[in-house]
Design a protein around this motif. Structure first.
Motif, PDB file in Angstrom:
ATOM      1  N   LEU B 250       0.819  -1.220   0.000  1.00 14.30           N
ATOM      2  CA  LEU B 250       0.000   0.000   0.000  1.00 14.30           C
ATOM      3  C   LEU B 250       0.851   1.266   0.000  1.00 14.30           C
ATOM      4  CD1 LEU B 250      -2.830  -0.959   2.529  1.00 14.30           C
ATOM      5  CD2 LEU B 250      -2.887  -1.024   0.033  1.00 14.30           C
ATOM      6  N   LEU B 306     -10.361   1.270   9.408  1.00 19.86           N
ATOM      7  CA  LEU B 306     -10.801  -0.107   9.177  1.00 19.86           C
ATOM      8  C   LEU B 306     -10.159  -0.969  10.255  1.00 19.86           C
ATOM      9  CD1 LEU B 306     -11.992  -2.466   7.439  1.00 19.86           C
ATOM     10  CD2 LEU B 306      -9.875  -2.397   6.115  1.00 19.86           C
ATOM     11  N   PRO B 312     -15.930  -9.452  18.457  1.00 19.74           N
ATOM     12  CA  PRO B 312     -16.929  -8.524  17.910  1.00 19.74           C
ATOM     13  C   PRO B 312     -17.264  -7.388  18.880  1.00 19.74           C
ATOM     14  CG  PRO B 312     -17.937 -10.658  18.434  1.00 19.74           C
ATOM     15  CD  PRO B 312     -16.449 -10.831  18.600  1.00 19.74           C
ATOM     16  N   HIS B 322     -15.318   0.990   9.675  1.00 18.20           N
ATOM     17  CA  HIS B 322     -15.637  -0.322   9.125  1.00 18.20           C
ATOM     18  C   HIS B 322     -14.901  -1.372   9.930  1.00 18.20           C
ATOM     19  CE1 HIS B 322     -17.497   1.570   5.614  1.00 18.20           C
ATOM     20  NE2 HIS B 322     -16.502   2.434   5.685  1.00 18.20           N
ATOM     21  N   GLY B 323     -15.526  -2.530  10.047  1.00 12.87           N
ATOM     22  CA  GLY B 323     -14.899  -3.569  10.849  1.00 12.87           C
ATOM     23  C   GLY B 323     -14.930  -4.922  10.174  1.00 12.87           C
ATOM     24  N   ILE B 324     -13.911  -5.713  10.460  1.00 17.64           N
ATOM     25  CA  ILE B 324     -13.925  -7.117  10.058  1.00 17.64           C
ATOM     26  C   ILE B 324     -13.708  -7.922  11.328  1.00 17.64           C
ATOM     27  CG2 ILE B 324     -12.847  -8.924   8.666  1.00 17.64           C
ATOM     28  CD1 ILE B 324     -11.646  -6.761   6.892  1.00 17.64           C
ATOM     29  N   VAL B 325     -14.657  -8.795  11.648  1.00 18.41           N
ATOM     30  CA  VAL B 325     -14.451  -9.685  12.780  1.00 18.41           C
ATOM     31  C   VAL B 325     -13.743 -10.923  12.259  1.00 18.41           C
ATOM     32  CG1 VAL B 325     -15.553 -11.057  14.584  1.00 18.41           C
ATOM     33  CG2 VAL B 325     -16.497  -8.817  13.955  1.00 18.41           C
ATOM     34  N   GLY B 326     -12.534 -11.136  12.705  1.00 16.03           N
ATOM     35  CA  GLY B 326     -11.800 -12.290  12.205  1.00 16.03           C
ATOM     36  C   GLY B 326     -10.376 -12.305  12.719  1.00 16.03           C
ATOM     37  N   GLN B 330      -4.804 -14.174   9.500  1.00 22.28           N
ATOM     38  CA  GLN B 330      -5.216 -14.658   8.182  1.00 22.28           C
ATOM     39  C   GLN B 330      -5.661 -13.510   7.278  1.00 22.28           C
ATOM     40  OE1 GLN B 330      -7.980 -17.900   8.347  1.00 22.28           O
ATOM     41  NE2 GLN B 330      -6.975 -18.796  10.136  1.00 22.28           N
ATOM     42  N   ILE B 331      -6.306 -12.533   7.866  1.00 22.83           N
ATOM     43  CA  ILE B 331      -6.880 -11.463   7.037  1.00 22.83           C
ATOM     44  C   ILE B 331      -5.801 -10.532   6.487  1.00 22.83           C
ATOM     45  CG2 ILE B 331      -8.426  -9.462   7.098  1.00 22.83           C
ATOM     46  CD1 ILE B 331     -10.253 -11.195   8.863  1.00 22.83           C
ATOM     47  N   ALA B 334      -4.272 -12.020   3.440  1.00 23.07           N
ATOM     48  CA  ALA B 334      -5.270 -12.053   2.364  1.00 23.07           C
ATOM     49  C   ALA B 334      -5.395 -10.661   1.738  1.00 23.07           C
ATOM     50  CB  ALA B 334      -6.612 -12.539   2.905  1.00 23.07           C
ATOM     51  N   LEU B 335      -5.417  -9.629   2.582  1.00 30.77           N
ATOM     52  CA  LEU B 335      -5.486  -8.260   2.060  1.00 30.77           C
ATOM     53  C   LEU B 335      -4.245  -7.945   1.221  1.00 30.77           C
ATOM     54  CD1 LEU B 335      -6.831  -6.247   5.152  1.00 30.77           C
ATOM     55  CD2 LEU B 335      -7.970  -6.470   2.939  1.00 30.77           C
ATOM     56  N   GLN B 338      -4.450  -9.665  -2.166  1.00 30.70           N
ATOM     57  CA  GLN B 338      -5.458  -9.133  -3.088  1.00 30.70           C
ATOM     58  C   GLN B 338      -5.149  -7.708  -3.540  1.00 30.70           C
ATOM     59  OE1 GLN B 338      -9.478 -10.115  -1.943  1.00 30.70           O
ATOM     60  NE2 GLN B 338      -8.783 -12.051  -1.063  1.00 30.70           N
ATOM     61  N   PHE B 339      -4.573  -6.931  -2.652  1.00 31.87           N
ATOM     62  CA  PHE B 339      -4.142  -5.582  -3.086  1.00 31.87           C
ATOM     63  C   PHE B 339      -3.042  -5.703  -4.139  1.00 31.87           C
ATOM     64  CE2 PHE B 339      -5.975  -3.445   0.772  1.00 31.87           C
ATOM     65  CZ  PHE B 339      -6.697  -2.485   0.076  1.00 31.87           C
TER      66      PHE B 339
END
Ligand SMILES: Cc1cc2nc3c(=O)[nH]c(=O)nc-3n(C[C@H](O)[C@H](O)[C@H](O)COP(=O)(O)OP(=O)(O)OC[C@H]3O[C@@H](n4cnc5c(N)ncnc54)[C@H](O)[C@@H]3O)c2cc1C
Ligand SMILES: Cc1cc2nc3c(=O)[nH]c(=O)nc-3n(C[C@H](O)[C@H](O)[C@H](O)COP(=O)(O)OP(=O)(O)OC[C@H]3O[C@@H](n4cnc5c(N)ncnc54)[C@H](O)[C@@H]3O)c2cc1C
Lengths: 276, 350
Positions: B250, B306, B312, B322-326, B330-331, B334-335, B338-339
């Protein structure tokens, strides 16, 4: 050499809780500690005493219970201690606090000339960093704040050389005693006191001073002597909405994909920055 | 206690910013403050003054122009060889004199090492009130005085402080807390030159040397557009690499919560929060950070936050957008992956 170290007793802020209904600070049961920043200054003062001899006087203005902090400081090796306590000091802002402390330092100076005053960089409760400069200005002492290292002290020429942290670098300053110094955190670490120090700390009587002992002008302390007025205390507004949750079936990679899609569609301008 | 202004003090007019320049470089907090001063002065119907102290030099004109472009109506240049490097004694002497001569009602400084050192000294010579480390400034409608709001007890509470019966009213403000104003090169203003004629030999403290920090040493966190921050939820030092990886694709800076800097996972200049840096990036990604108030105060002004957290109910979801529960372990990768792919696609397209 006569060194005065100003210490403040503060609530251990890690354990402060706010009353959920009244929005007031719940101090009950919160342990009081010596302001952590003051320990770097106390240790530096003790090192100078080790090198040059003389004495280190610790000074605090506060309620009678602040005695515990003074005794703690003596257990590290401070020679003697002054507790400046008076109902009339309650509500002092930094201007009034520096006036009261300066009055006490002047009296100590009459007993034996003061070469150096140490203060903490700031406190963890009021957190203004204003009392040290206030004392230096009132005492007409050289003001050396954010000192990372004392390079040299020469008692004959009364010169002192220090490294001072400033924006973007370190200033090497040559100055003269008497001076007021605030030490940067991490510049040293507090020693363990000796057995002797601990016994002495428990036994030595403190000097208990009040406004009549040293303050000339009563109108300059407490609420009356404080130009600042606290007009409101309140809890930060919570953000209107909670976070929008990004949900996706299929584990981490699906969640990541959904998050990126969300960012790109909700903030098209940001998308440019992200994949530039 | 008296709260009324005396007739003499009612004559104090104008909102001032002390522009911090060291070796020709202006601290951006000064421009942020000019933006705030503009808003306050417009409410009061008075002028914004910028005070520039230093040795005479070609860059002074340039800085004066910038101060006007960022909102000043009048610039006071206070120039003397003794002011070349910051020192408390000459700076507080001339500032005391200049305030007593021109009588501003409000004086603002950055809560930097220079600003805090100088503000504490001149509030004492001027015998007036000084509110430290403010996060919000306003004019109180009842009495036209400065209402300065600051966090207390590590941000768990806020308090509003006023200086009612004394002038000037003084405050220091943390860098990056206020928004950078738009620069307007068409603005015009006056320049008032003040020549203090200082005799160097009356000043005891001398600057023997200045050792600049190397640029690489200091993380440019405060000014980053994108920040990826990691917390204790990453569980061990090795996992912090996942934060660096995402930051790299990024073009972002890396931040951290205090437990991570204390554990030595990252250097302490990357700490975000009350005892670290205040940041305001366009995007702040917080992974495995609970969102304690001391962390929140350092990042809540970000445009978009984010948060990634396995719980949670973590407090960070109370102020993140914004939120990601996880599981961040791993996330984050993955980000990153994909970026990276999107960037490749984007490159091919252009
Ligand atoms: C939440 C809160 C916010 C406040 N905001 C302001 C404000 O904006 N402006 C203002 O003028 N006042 C303010 N006050 C009042 C101020 O905290 C008190 O005047 C306090 O006595 C000293 O200020 P400080 O804790 O900020 O100390 P600092 O100025 O941060 O302390 C620096 C050093 O001075 C020495 N020192 C400070 N106090 C004492 C003491 N009592 N005894 C011995 N040594 C001491 C210590 O060495 C200390 O490390 C505030 C108080 C609170 C509780
Ligand atoms: C005077 C004072 C000053 C302070 N100053 C600062 C400061 O400047 N900056 C600062 O940050 N803190 C500061 N603190 C500390 C602050 O109070 C918090 O303790 C700290 O911010 C917590 O850091 P954390 O969120 O990383 O850790 P924790 O509170 O331990 O939270 C970890 C979070 O990670 C989540 N998690 C666990 N595993 C995973 C996983 N696999 N994936 C995703 N999420 C996971 C958990 O649910 C939890 O929410 C200060 C404290 C004091 C007393």
């Amino acid at each position: 050499m006569h060194i005065v170290v100003c210490i403040k007793q503060v609530p251990d802020s890690a354990q402060i809780r706010i009353h959920p209904v009244t929005n007031t600070i719940m101090r009950q049961g919160v342990p009081a500690i010596i302001n952590p920043y003051d320990l770097f200054s106390l240790e530096e003062a003790l090192r100078l005493k080790d090198r040059f001899g003389g004495r280190v006087t610790v000074l605090t203005m506060g309620p009678p219970m602040a005695e515990a902090s003074l005794r703690k400081a003596m257990s590290f090796g401070a020679t003697d201690a002054v507790l400046l306590t008076d109902r009339k000091f309650a509500g002092s802002d930094t201007l009034a606090t520096s006036y009261a402390l300066t009055s006490a330092i002047r009296k100590l100076h009459e007993e034996e000339p003061v070469d150096l005053v140490f203060c903490g960089k700031q406190t963890i409760d009021g957190d203004t960093a204003q009392v040290g400069p206030g004392i230096a200005t009132r005492m007409n002492m050289q003001q050396l704040t954010y000192v990372a290292k004392i390079e040299d002290v020469n008692l004959d020429s009364r010169e002192i050389t220090v490294q001072r942290r400033s924006e973007g670098g370190v200033q090497v300053l040559k100055s003269r005693l008497p001076a007021m110094i605030t030490m940067l955190e991490g510049s040293n670490s507090m020693r363990f006191g000796t057995m002797d120090d601990m016994f002495r700390a428990a036994r030595t009587p403190l000097k208990l001073w009040n406004k009549d002992t040293c303050v000339d002008d009563e109108a300059k302390v407490g609420l009356k002597g404080s130009p600042t007025v606290v007009s409101k205390v309140f809890v930060p507004k919570p953000r209107a909405e909670k976070a929008k949750m990004i949900e996706a079936e299929g584990g981490a990679s699906a969640q990541a994909a959904a998050a990126i899609d969300m960012l790109f569609t909700t903030y098209p301008k940001l998308a440019n920055d992200l994949v530039r | 206690r008296k709260f009324e202004l005396s007739e003499e003090l009612k004559a104090y007019k104008g909102v001032w910013v002390i522009v911090e320049q060291e070796r020709g470089k202006v601290h951006t907090v000064s421009y942020e403050l000019l933006g705030e001063a503009r808003k306050l002065a417009d409410k009061l119907g008075v002028e914004v003054g910028a005070v520039i102290l230093g040795a005479p030099g070609p860059f002074i004109n340039e800085i004066s122009g910038e101060a006007i472009a960022y909102g000043a109506d009048v610039v006071y240049t206070v120039l003397d060889a003794a002011l070349a490097e910051y020192r408390t004694e000459p700076y507080s002497k001339v500032m005391t004199d200049v305030v007593n001569t021109f009588k501003p009602e409000i004086v603002l400084l950055g809560a930097s090492t220079l600003g805090r050192d100088l503000a504490g000294a001149i509030a004492t010579t001027l015998l007036t009130g000084l509110t430290a480390d403010c996060t919000e400034l306003d004019i109180s409608p009842e009495n036209r005085s400065l209402a300065a709001t600051r966090p207390t007890f590590g941000g768990t509470l806020l308090c509003t402080i006023q200086t009612l019966a004394y002038r000037p009213q003084m405050a220091t403000i943390r860098p990056r807390v206020m928004q950078m104003p738009e620069r307007d090169g068409t603005r015009t203003g006056r320049v008032v030159e003040v020549t203090p004629n200082l005799a160097e030999d009356i000043f005891v403290t001398k600057v023997l040397d200045f050792i600049p920090d190397s640029d690489q040493e200091e993380a440019q966190l405060a000014f980053a557009d994108i920040i990826v921050s990691g917390g204790k939820g990453l569980q061990k030092a090795e996992n912090f690499k996942l934060v660096w990886d995402l930051a790299e694709v990024l073009g972002a800076e890396v931040g951290a919560s205090r437990p991570c800097t204390q554990a030595g996972w990252v250097t302490s200049d990357r700490q975000v929060g009350q005892t670290g840096k205040t940041v305001r990036p366009k995007l702040y990604i917080a992974a495995g950070i609970s969102g304690a108030i001391q962390h929140r105060v350092g990042c809540e002004n970000s445009d978009v936050i984010l948060a990634i957290n396995s719980d949670p109910n973590a407090p960070i979801f109370d102020f993140a957008h914004h939120g990601i529960v996880g599981d961040a372990l791993q996330i984050l990768p993955a980000l990153t992956e994909q970026f990276r792919q999107r960037r490749l696609v984007n490159r091919k397209a252009s």
